[in-house]
Design an enzyme around this catalytic site. Structure first.
Site, PDB file in Angstrom:
ATOM      1  N   GLU A 219      46.175  46.598  43.316  1.00 47.56           N
ATOM      2  CA  GLU A 219      45.177  47.330  44.439  1.00 47.56           C
ATOM      3  C   GLU A 219      45.791  47.204  45.777  1.00 47.56           C
ATOM      4  O   GLU A 219      46.077  45.915  45.933  1.00 47.56           O
ATOM      5  CB  GLU A 219      43.981  46.796  43.903  1.00 47.56           C
ATOM      6  CG  GLU A 219      43.447  47.059  42.589  1.00 47.56           C
ATOM      7  CD  GLU A 219      42.021  46.316  42.139  1.00 47.56           C
ATOM      8  OE1 GLU A 219      41.302  46.144  43.060  1.00 47.56           O
ATOM      9  OE2 GLU A 219      41.922  46.033  40.844  1.00 47.56           O
ATOM     10  N   GLU A 330      34.519  51.263  47.197  1.00 48.15           N
ATOM     11  CA  GLU A 330      34.062  50.421  46.240  1.00 48.15           C
ATOM     12  C   GLU A 330      33.083  49.495  47.330  1.00 48.15           C
ATOM     13  O   GLU A 330      33.446  48.854  48.212  1.00 48.15           O
ATOM     14  CB  GLU A 330      34.939  49.432  45.508  1.00 48.15           C
ATOM     15  CG  GLU A 330      34.072  48.426  44.497  1.00 48.15           C
ATOM     16  CD  GLU A 330      35.068  47.774  43.678  1.00 48.15           C
ATOM     17  OE1 GLU A 330      36.466  48.189  43.362  1.00 48.15           O
ATOM     18  OE2 GLU A 330      34.493  46.826  43.281  1.00 48.15           O
TER      19      GLU A 330
END
Ligand SMILES: *[C@@H]1O[C@H](CO)[C@@H](O)[C@H](O)[C@H]1NC(C)=O
Length: 415
Positions: A219, A330
């Protein structure tokens, strides 16, 4: 007089001895543990630079970075550059700065650059302070995600998400093929985070395996995380795990794994400038790709900062290829008092507001089986609660595949 003093001395000496035995000794042990952990994390610096935001940047010799604490990397020969780059060149790549005229061409950089540079053969590392470790739930969890709250993005087959532990997403994704990398240019904002235990991030996920206990994930993107950094600044970050966020992996260089070769950009350091509503917009491009000859996963930040690589051996599924790519935002909603948090995702404004108001990902691409950057094809989208945070995709000549995403959290559609 002297004997009275001696008496007092002995008195306090024994008082001291008696009381260290109980709570004082466990707090002393804790202190020692923190100190040792900091010693492991913070490698000896050749030069130290203070950043205006309070960070300390240590210039650490490239051979002394945390990666080399890993037993498998003891004799590792550092790759000074990738053997292959999907964009063709390396340092003159990405003139996709065909950005809209409204996007500033000014380079997004890091705050600490105003106060100096790291010398040759060193890499900049954000120093971990005692208070950083003390904010974590435990020393062991510092720099790691809480595995109870694994971001569990949906498969196209089963969009119904069960327990996300308060994590909410607004993402676009592709799956169903083998992927060897992903790229996007990400609008940079500084979303408001209501609770110190929440965060707001915007990133690319490169995923391998299914969403079981052995999920592999790489990520990269930007995040605001008061828990991890002690402030509300927007910071460049990476994360990796090879077991669904349980025992392996961490943010940035907070464990051994990622090998950094770049001497100019520090993982976890603040990036600036950030965009503002109806004001100039700033964005960063991020590319993650697998080197076909060595198998390592490389990362590039902005136009031409090749940051370094995750050695192939760290992973199982990603040792071969990725099975899913996701792009988007997120947040964590701790939702106290039965209300949804007002933590913002992206700019804090919904996709329908468009450019200059809502946050975007543009020029979204994947690296395919022939190691070329190409259009991702049809992007799926997902959000748990569109009334809180939403996502809307589109295509255009300049921006290729893009989407707007995010929202304000608590509002009349998200009570
Ligand atoms: C971060 O933002 C929150 C919410 O806006 C605020 O309460 C807090 O004081 C800020 N923290 C710092 C370190 O600036």
């Amino acid at each position: 007089m002297a004997s009275g003093l001696r008496l007092a001395f002995f008195f306090f000496f024994f008082l001291g001895l008696c009381c260290w035995g109980t709570s004082a000794s466990s707090s002393r042990q804790q202190k020692l543990k923190v100190k040792n952990h900091l010693k492991r994390l913070n490698k000896p610096a050749i030069k130290t630079i203070e950043s205006p935001d309070g960070d300390i940047i240590d210039c650490v010799h490239i051979r002394h970075q945390p990666a080399f604490d890993h037993p498998f990397l003891k004799d590792h020969k550092i790759q000074t550059r990738p053997s292959y780059h999907p964009g063709g060149g390396i340092y003159d790549e990405d003139k996709t700065g065909k950005a809209e005229s409204e996007v500033r061409n000014e380079r997004v950089t890091q705050l600490w650059h105003t106060n100096g540079k790291c010398p040759e053969d060193t890499i900049p590392i954000r120093r971990t302070k005692e208070e950083d470790v003390l904010r974590a739930s435990s020393i062991k969890r510092y720099g790691k995600k809480h595995h109870k709250t694994v971001p569990q993005p949906p498969r196209s087959a089963d969009p119904g998400l069960t327990n996300t532990g308060g994590h909410q997403h607004a993402i676009a994704f592709v799956d169903g093929e083998k992927y060897y990398g992903a790229k996007a240019t990400i609008n940079v904002w500084e979303p408001k985070v209501e609770d110190p235990n929440e965060f707001s991030l915007s990133q690319i996920w490169v995923l391998g395996g299914s969403f079981g206990g052995d999920l592999n994930s790489i990520e990269a993107g930007w995040q605001v995380s008061p828990d991890l950094y002690g402030d509300n600044n927007t910071r460049l970050f990476t994360y990796w795990t090879s077991d669904a966020y349980q025992a392996t992996g961490c943010y940035n260089l907070l464990c051994s794994g990622f090998i950094q070769i770049n001497g100019e950009i520090a993982m976890g350091a603040s990036i600036s400038p950030v965009s503002a509503y109806r004001n100039p917009q700033y964005d960063i491009s991020i590319l993650v790709w697998k080197d076909p000859s060595q198998g390592h996963w490389w990362m590039q930040f902005a136009d031409g900062y090749v940051m370094g690589y995750w050695p192939s051996f760290l992973f199982t599924y990603l040792g071969d290829s990725a099975s899913m790519i996701e792009w988007g935002g997120e947040i964590v909603n701790v939702g106290s008092q039965g209300q949804h948090t007002s933590t913002q995702m992206g700019s804090g404004h919904f996709p329908e507001e468009g450019f200059g108001k809502s946050s975007y990902f543009r020029n979204i691409q994947v690296v395919d089986g022939s190691n070329e950057l190409k259009s991702p094809g049809r992007l799926g989208t997902f959000t748990e609660r569109p009334g809180c945070y939403d996502v809307r995709t589109g295509t255009s000549g300049d921006w290729g595949h893009y989407f707007y995403y995010g929202g304000p959290g608590r509002n009349h559609k998200c009570p």
